[in-house]
Design a protein around this motif. Structure first.
Motif, short mmCIF file in Angstrom:
data_model
loop_
_atom_site.label_atom_id
_atom_site.label_comp_id
_atom_site.label_asym_id
_atom_site.label_seq_id
_atom_site.Cartn_x
_atom_site.Cartn_y
_atom_site.Cartn_z
N ASP A 105 1.75 -31.96 6.58
CA ASP A 105 0.34 -31.90 6.17
C ASP A 105 0.06 -32.83 4.98
O ASP A 105 -1.02 -33.39 4.85
CB ASP A 105 -0.07 -30.46 5.83
CG ASP A 105 -0.23 -29.63 7.10
OD1 ASP A 105 -0.36 -30.23 8.18
OD2 ASP A 105 -0.20 -28.40 7.00
N ASN A 106 1.05 -32.99 4.10
CA ASN A 106 0.88 -33.94 3.00
C ASN A 106 0.73 -35.36 3.53
O ASN A 106 -0.08 -36.14 3.03
CB ASN A 106 2.06 -33.85 2.03
CG ASN A 106 1.78 -32.92 0.86
OD1 ASN A 106 0.97 -33.21 -0.01
ND2 ASN A 106 2.43 -31.75 0.88
N VAL A 107 1.52 -35.69 4.53
CA VAL A 107 1.44 -37.05 5.10
C VAL A 107 0.07 -37.28 5.76
O VAL A 107 -0.49 -38.37 5.71
CB VAL A 107 2.60 -37.29 6.11
CG1 VAL A 107 2.44 -38.63 6.83
CG2 VAL A 107 3.94 -37.25 5.38
N CYS A 108 -0.47 -36.22 6.35
CA CYS A 108 -1.77 -36.33 7.04
C CYS A 108 -2.95 -36.15 6.09
O CYS A 108 -4.10 -36.22 6.54
CB CYS A 108 -1.87 -35.27 8.14
SG CYS A 108 -0.71 -35.51 9.49
N LEU A 109 -2.67 -35.93 4.81
CA LEU A 109 -3.72 -35.48 3.90
C LEU A 109 -4.94 -36.39 3.84
O LEU A 109 -6.07 -35.94 3.90
CB LEU A 109 -3.14 -35.32 2.49
CG LEU A 109 -4.07 -34.67 1.47
CD1 LEU A 109 -4.38 -33.25 1.89
CD2 LEU A 109 -3.44 -34.70 0.09
N PRO A 120 -6.13 -35.53 12.49
CA PRO A 120 -5.06 -36.40 12.00
C PRO A 120 -4.10 -36.75 13.13
O PRO A 120 -3.86 -35.92 14.02
CB PRO A 120 -4.37 -35.55 10.94
CG PRO A 120 -5.33 -34.48 10.59
CD PRO A 120 -6.21 -34.27 11.77
N ASN A 121 -3.57 -37.95 13.09
CA ASN A 121 -2.64 -38.41 14.12
C ASN A 121 -1.24 -37.90 13.78
O ASN A 121 -0.45 -38.57 13.13
CB ASN A 121 -2.69 -39.94 14.16
CG ASN A 121 -1.82 -40.50 15.25
OD1 ASN A 121 -0.97 -39.80 15.79
ND2 ASN A 121 -2.03 -41.77 15.55
N THR A 122 -0.96 -36.66 14.21
CA THR A 122 0.32 -36.05 13.82
C THR A 122 1.50 -36.74 14.51
O THR A 122 2.61 -36.71 13.99
CB THR A 122 0.34 -34.54 14.14
OG1 THR A 122 -0.11 -34.34 15.47
CG2 THR A 122 -0.52 -33.76 13.19
N ALA A 125 2.28 -39.48 12.20
CA ALA A 125 2.84 -38.90 10.97
C ALA A 125 4.30 -38.50 11.19
O ALA A 125 5.16 -38.75 10.34
CB ALA A 125 2.01 -37.71 10.52
N MET A 126 4.59 -37.90 12.34
CA MET A 126 5.98 -37.51 12.63
C MET A 126 6.86 -38.75 12.79
O MET A 126 8.02 -38.75 12.35
CB MET A 126 6.04 -36.64 13.90
CG MET A 126 5.70 -35.17 13.68
SD MET A 126 6.71 -34.35 12.41
CE MET A 126 8.35 -34.41 13.15
N ALA A 127 6.32 -39.79 13.42
CA ALA A 127 7.12 -41.02 13.58
C ALA A 127 7.43 -41.64 12.21
O ALA A 127 8.53 -42.14 11.97
CB ALA A 127 6.36 -42.02 14.46
N LEU A 128 6.45 -41.56 11.31
CA LEU A 128 6.70 -42.08 9.95
C LEU A 128 7.74 -41.24 9.23
O LEU A 128 8.62 -41.76 8.54
CB LEU A 128 5.39 -42.10 9.16
CG LEU A 128 4.48 -43.29 9.45
CD1 LEU A 128 3.08 -43.05 8.91
CD2 LEU A 128 5.05 -44.56 8.83
N ARG A 157 3.04 -41.03 3.44
CA ARG A 157 1.60 -40.75 3.31
C ARG A 157 0.82 -42.04 3.05
O ARG A 157 -0.26 -42.26 3.61
CB ARG A 157 1.37 -39.76 2.16
CG ARG A 157 -0.08 -39.35 2.01
CD ARG A 157 -0.26 -38.34 0.89
NE ARG A 157 0.22 -38.86 -0.38
CZ ARG A 157 0.33 -38.13 -1.48
NH1 ARG A 157 0.02 -36.86 -1.47
NH2 ARG A 157 0.75 -38.67 -2.59
N THR A 158 1.40 -42.93 2.24
CA THR A 158 0.73 -44.21 1.97
C THR A 158 0.68 -45.07 3.23
O THR A 158 -0.34 -45.70 3.53
CB THR A 158 1.48 -44.96 0.84
OG1 THR A 158 1.61 -44.09 -0.27
CG2 THR A 158 0.75 -46.22 0.42
N LEU A 159 1.79 -45.10 3.97
CA LEU A 159 1.85 -45.92 5.19
C LEU A 159 0.95 -45.36 6.29
O LEU A 159 0.58 -46.05 7.23
CB LEU A 159 3.30 -46.01 5.70
CG LEU A 159 4.28 -46.70 4.74
CD1 LEU A 159 5.70 -46.64 5.29
CD2 LEU A 159 3.87 -48.14 4.48
N MET A 160 0.62 -44.09 6.17
CA MET A 160 -0.23 -43.43 7.16
C MET A 160 -1.69 -43.86 7.02
O MET A 160 -2.46 -43.81 7.97
CB MET A 160 -0.10 -41.91 6.92
CG MET A 160 -0.85 -41.04 7.88
SD MET A 160 0.03 -40.93 9.44
CE MET A 160 -1.14 -39.90 10.35
N GLN A 161 -2.05 -44.31 5.83
CA GLN A 161 -3.46 -44.63 5.58
C GLN A 161 -3.80 -46.02 6.10
O GLN A 161 -3.00 -46.93 5.97
CB GLN A 161 -3.74 -44.56 4.07
CG GLN A 161 -3.52 -43.18 3.50
CD GLN A 161 -3.74 -43.16 2.01
OE1 GLN A 161 -4.74 -43.65 1.51
NE2 GLN A 161 -2.79 -42.60 1.29
#
Ligand SMILES: Nc1ncnc2c1ncn2[C@@H]1O[C@H](COP(=O)(O)OP(=O)(O)OP(=O)(O)O)[C@@H](O)[C@H]1O
Length: 257
Positions: A105-109, A120-122, A125-128, A157-161
């Motif tokens: 959830d922090n990664v998807c925040l 959110p694209n979980t 996020a899981m792949a990251l 989390r940064t790469l997720m944005q």
């Protein structure tokens, strides 16, 4: 799962320029920098080195719009003439993970907080999390992780944005050498088309990742442009880079008096 750069949903890479920038903390008795000029080329990485306390984080926070306790003059321009608001991903020195949320959830925040109504694209996020070596810990809370693990979550989390400007403050500092090398490569790959400003205390890291490298020094601080190798990052460390690294250390040492 293969990780590719995030699908571009925004405008093309943006160039960001600071012109004649001067800044002083309201409660300070001196300017941190005066008439500073810095251009972050669109879609390239700029690495910033400098002695502790010279003002690197302040410069980054200012670009992120997070300084309200300063007196500031100068111009902050973008190549598309749009404001930077909501177009910046910022990875602070402290990981700023929310303790009550799981790692996933922090990664998807940022997607949860964003204006988009989409889920959110979980999967991404899981792949990251897998790429940073933390898939198994996706349900853990931040306080169950080591400092280096928390830093990896913050990086994911940064790469997720999906932001055109990415500001990172010592993002690999808490990692062991092998993990650092691997995650430098991952970040370089996933942020290849972003405009990135990265603060580091490690000349080798700047040489591996920077299209351009600056040294911040003095009081008020100035920026000195340092030569970066002509090849594209991420670079392998070779004998030429080692010589380059020594010359950067020599320049850094001058600021220690
Ligand atoms: N909120 C604040 N109010 C007043 N002074 C501040 C504030 N934040 C930082 N400073 C001062 O500004 C100077 C620059 O701090 P900054 O954190 O930007 O340095 P830095 O180069 O990023 O250091 P480091 O490499 O240790 O992270 C320091 O002297 C610091 O004490």
């Amino acid at each position: 799962m293969m990780l590719s750069p995030a699908a571009r949903t925004q405008s093309p890479p943006v160039r960001v320029s600071l012109n004649q920038a001067s800044l002083r903390y309201r409660d300070a008795d001196h300017d941190l920098f005066v008439d500073l000029n810095l251009t972050l080329p669109a879609g390239q990485w700029t690495c910033l080195l400098g002695k502790s306390g010279c003002g690197k984080t302040t410069l980054l926070r200012h670009l992120a719009g997070l300084t309200d306790d300063v007196i500031w003059q100068g111009e902050l321009l973008t190549s598309d003439q749009q404001l930077l608001d909501n177009r910046v991903a910022y990875m602070a020195q402290q990981d700023l993970l929310l303790p009550w949320l799981s790692v996933l959830d922090n990664v998807c925040l940022s997607q949860r907080l964003g204006s988009s109504s989409s889920q959110p694209n979980t999967t991404r996020a899981m792949a990251l999390l897998e790429a940073v070596g933390l898939a198994e810990q996706h349900a853990a809370r931040p306080d169950q992780l080591s400092g280096g693990m928390r830093q990896r979550v913050a990086l994911a989390r940064t790469l997720m944005q999906d932001k055109p400007l990415v500001l990172m403050d010592e993002p690999f500092s808490a990692l062991d050498a092998v993990t650092r090398h691997k995650l430098q490569n991952l970040a370089a790959e996933l942020l290849a088309d972003r405009t990135v400003l990265l603060i580091t205390h490690d000349p080798q890291e700047a040489l591996r990742l920077g299209h351009q490298i600056y040294l911040m020094s003095g009081r008020p601080a100035q920026l000195t442009h340092l030569d970066a190798p002509p090849s594209n990052p991420p670079r392998q460390f070779d004998a030429q880079m080692a010589a380059h690294q020594q010359s950067i250390i020599d320049q850094l040492e001058r600021d220690y008096g």
